[in-house]
Design a protein around this motif. Structure first.
Motif, short mmCIF file in Angstrom:
data_model
loop_
_atom_site.label_atom_id
_atom_site.label_comp_id
_atom_site.label_asym_id
_atom_site.label_seq_id
_atom_site.Cartn_x
_atom_site.Cartn_y
_atom_site.Cartn_z
N ASP A 23 0.56 -1.14 0.07
CA ASP A 23 0.00 0.02 -0.03
C ASP A 23 0.76 1.13 -0.02
O ASP A 23 0.51 2.36 -0.46
N LEU A 24 1.94 1.24 0.64
CA LEU A 24 2.99 2.40 0.59
C LEU A 24 3.49 2.66 -0.82
O LEU A 24 3.95 3.78 -1.18
N GLY A 25 3.38 1.46 -1.76
CA GLY A 25 3.72 1.69 -3.11
C GLY A 25 2.86 2.67 -3.77
O GLY A 25 3.46 3.32 -4.62
N GLN A 26 1.81 2.97 -3.31
CA GLN A 26 0.74 4.00 -4.07
C GLN A 26 1.36 5.38 -3.93
O GLN A 26 1.09 6.22 -4.60
N VAL A 27 2.06 5.55 -2.40
CA VAL A 27 2.53 6.86 -2.18
C VAL A 27 3.73 7.09 -3.03
O VAL A 27 3.95 8.32 -3.64
N ILE A 28 4.46 6.05 -3.19
CA ILE A 28 5.65 6.10 -4.26
C ILE A 28 5.51 6.36 -5.65
O ILE A 28 6.14 7.18 -6.35
N LEU A 29 4.03 5.89 -6.07
CA LEU A 29 3.60 6.26 -7.40
C LEU A 29 3.31 7.69 -7.50
O LEU A 29 3.38 8.33 -8.56
N VAL A 30 2.75 8.25 -6.52
CA VAL A 30 2.46 9.81 -6.48
C VAL A 30 3.83 10.64 -6.64
O VAL A 30 3.84 11.47 -7.10
N LEU A 31 4.76 10.02 -5.76
CA LEU A 31 5.90 10.57 -5.74
C LEU A 31 6.71 10.66 -7.09
O LEU A 31 7.31 11.45 -7.72
N LYS A 32 6.51 9.48 -7.77
CA LYS A 32 7.01 9.28 -9.23
C LYS A 32 6.40 10.33 -10.29
O LYS A 32 7.30 11.06 -10.89
N ARG A 33 4.98 10.47 -9.88
CA ARG A 33 4.55 11.48 -10.83
C ARG A 33 5.22 13.18 -10.76
O ARG A 33 5.39 13.65 -11.53
N TRP A 34 5.17 13.54 -9.49
CA TRP A 34 6.00 14.49 -9.03
C TRP A 34 7.37 14.62 -9.83
O TRP A 34 7.71 15.75 -10.23
N GLY A 35 8.02 13.63 -9.65
CA GLY A 35 9.49 13.33 -10.12
C GLY A 35 9.51 13.67 -11.76
O GLY A 35 10.18 14.13 -12.10
#
Length: 156
Positions: free
Chosen positions: A95-107
């Protein structure tokens, strides 16, 4: 969250109350934890694979793996002789992976043009997935500056 600060807000002069956001930030508040979760999500499982993917010093990596296991984000898999054979994300970690996907979009939005992007394909529809934060009530996408803190929140 609003990009504007109200200098008269009393909470700005003291540490905010412990809340669920603080708990979440504490879970990954170091340089390596999200990189470890990323490596596991990309298929690394053995210590040496994680070490190679993350690049952290060995002692730091071992400490972070312990911390993430203690917090329930990953778990060690043991072999028959009781030694750690590898690591895997728990549901909490996935579920923490969803947070990383949002950070990826920011990146993707703010990285230099020469930095390569990684695309994820949504298995259900076959298209490139782009994470987007949406309001649960109205379904609208969230834009910067469209949030305010609930006055009843313990952080106030």
């Amino acid at each position: 969250m609003s990009n504007q600060m109200n200098r008269s807000t009393p909470g700005l002069n003291s540490k905010p109350a412990r809340d669920t956001l603080a708990v979440a930030l504490d879970a990954v508040n170091d340089r390596w934890s999200l990189h470890i979760v990323r490596a596991l999500a990309f298929g690394a499982s053995r210590y040496t694979e994680i070490l190679r993917a993350v690049g952290a010093p060995r002692d730091v990596l071992a400490a972070r793996l312990r911390k993430l296991a203690e917090s329930g984000i990953l778990q060690a898999r043991t072999s028959q002789d009781g030694k750690v054979a590898g690591y895997e994300l728990t549901q909490k970690g996935r579920d923490l992976g969803q947070v990383i996907l949002v950070l990826k979009r920011w990146g993707d939005t703010y990285s230099d043009a020469e930095v390569p992007t990684v695309d994820f394909i949504h298995d259900v529809c076959g298209e490139v997935f782009v994470a987007e934060v949406r309001c649960q009530a109205c379904g609208g996408p969230l834009k910067s500056g469209e949030l305010s803190l609930d006055k009843e929140s313990p952080a106030c």
